[in-house]
Design an enzyme around this catalytic site. Structure first.
Site, mmCIF file in Angstrom:
data_model
loop_
_atom_site.group_PDB
_atom_site.id
_atom_site.type_symbol
_atom_site.label_atom_id
_atom_site.label_comp_id
_atom_site.label_asym_id
_atom_site.label_seq_id
_atom_site.Cartn_x
_atom_site.Cartn_y
_atom_site.Cartn_z
ATOM 1 C CG HIS A 1 0.932 -3.932 5.186
ATOM 2 N ND1 HIS A 1 0.212 -3.635 4.226
ATOM 3 C CD2 HIS A 1 1.469 -5.269 4.745
ATOM 4 C CE1 HIS A 1 0.247 -4.747 3.340
ATOM 5 N NE2 HIS A 1 0.955 -5.505 3.740
ATOM 6 C CD GLU B 1 -0.398 0.121 4.825
ATOM 7 O OE1 GLU B 1 0.629 -1.065 4.696
ATOM 8 O OE2 GLU B 1 -1.639 -0.141 4.723
ATOM 9 C CD GLU C 1 -1.367 -4.281 9.302
ATOM 10 O OE1 GLU C 1 -1.191 -2.864 8.859
ATOM 11 O OE2 GLU C 1 -2.075 -4.527 8.200
ATOM 12 C CG HIS D 1 -1.727 -1.134 1.400
ATOM 13 N ND1 HIS D 1 -1.991 -1.894 2.357
ATOM 14 C CD2 HIS D 1 -2.834 -1.677 0.256
ATOM 15 C CE1 HIS D 1 -2.921 -2.939 2.173
ATOM 16 N NE2 HIS D 1 -3.407 -2.655 0.789
#
Length: 332
Positions: free
Chosen positions: A156, A64, A220, A61
């Site tokens: 991420h 990010e 994450e 993404h």
């Protein structure tokens, strides 16, 4: 960072020339660097080293940015001799065009396009790139001997904050037991919470786990912020753990993280879908027993038991896609 070769700042090279393939060079640090595609390179020591293959991906993404900066510093230190390398590593900046644009994606969420799902979105820039990343991962892992160790860490940051700032997602293991030593490694990396996925998915980490038996995780690591606004010391845990793994050092931790399991997905079937959570609700927010989470035509999602939490709530997704995950505590 060094300016004598592009691997001293691979991120700058990629952002400046997002369609350029990094050059293939033998570096003074004793590393053979092979450019594979825009934003993608393989680094291997020229001396004898462990039979281990590690895929490090970030920027799937484009908004990010912190994990991309973390990997960029690691690559620079490897290639300038400040960090020893004892494995073969492929580094992927997943979506260079979106990184340049500062957008999550240009046409479609790339992390829902793996496992061949890209074939259904051929008009999307991300579909072509996902297919390319799959093929590069396949070529990378299939060159390894049967006994070689394989890892994939897909880094991420999340759209919103989290009750647990950094957490991991363990892809559905396809009948294999969850690996306690890998879970302990995540704790060493500062990741104290892990979601055990309960079904196959279209994510990059599930693709490498399913097809190549890699120890693969989606990590994450905090909240998504633009380049230049990241507090990189907050990523010291994953930075340190990755450096130790690349140097061939063994894990030092034995503590298991707290575990959650995906209970069910919130699916947005129609435009009538309504999510009854604040726009700024954090990941892993607890859901009181009886709370109406969301509803759609003919469907009501109600919390049950008081131990459930919400993950990745996003009512703005297209119809037919997941608008959130309800999770619950789990044990192995």
């Amino acid at each position: 960072m060094s300016t004598t070769h592009p691997y001293g700042d691979l991120l700058a090279f990629t952002l400046t020339s997002p369609e350029a393939i990094p050059p293939s060079l033998t570096l003074e640090a004793g590393i053979e660097a092979t450019g594979v595609a825009p934003g993608v390179a393989i680094l291997r020591p020229t001396r004898p080293h462990q039979e281990a293959f590690i895929l490090l991906s970030a920027g799937i993404h484009g908004n990010e940015t912190a994990p991309v900066e973390v990997l960029n510093r690691i690559v620079a230190d490897l290639c300038d001799g400040r960090l020893p390398l004892d494995v073969t590593v492929m580094v992927m900046f997943g979506n260079p065009a979106a990184l340049v644009a500062g957008r999550r994606y240009l046409d479609y969420d790339m992390n829902r396009l793996f496992m061949g799902r890209h074939a259904g979105q051929l008009q999307a820039v991300e579909a072509r790139r996902a297919a390319q990343l799959e093929e590069m991962a396949r070529a990378f892992f299939t060159q390894a001997d049967a006994g070689a160790r394989r890892w994939h860490y897909d880094l991420h940051t999340a759209i919103r904050g989290s009750v647990f700032e950094q957490f991991g997602i363990y892809p559905f293991p396809d009948g294999r037991p969850h690996d306690r030593s890998e879970l302990a490694w995540l704790t060493e990396a500062g990741i104290g919470t892990v979601l055990l996925h309960s079904q196959p998915s279209a994510t990059f980490s599930y693709f490498t786990s399913h097809h190549f038996g890699a120890h693969a995780f989606t990590l994450e690591l905090g909240k998504a912020r633009p380049f230049g606004q990241n507090d990189l010391p907050r990523f010291a845990g994953i930075d340190r753990a990755l450096r130790r793994r690349l140097a061939g050092l063994s894990s030092t931790a034995g503590i298991q993280p707290q575990l959650y399991r995906a209970k069910y997905d919130l699916i947005k079937e129609t435009e009538a879908f309504t999510l009854y959570l604040a726009d700024d609700v954090e990941n892993f927010t607890a859901l009181p027993d009886g709370y109406l989470i969301a509803e759609d035509v003919g469907m009501r999602y109600v919390a049950h038991g008081g131990q459930e939490r919400i993950l990745f709530p996003n009512p703005k997704v297209a119809c037919g896609l997941r608008a959130g995950i309800v999770v619950e505590p789990a044990t192995l």
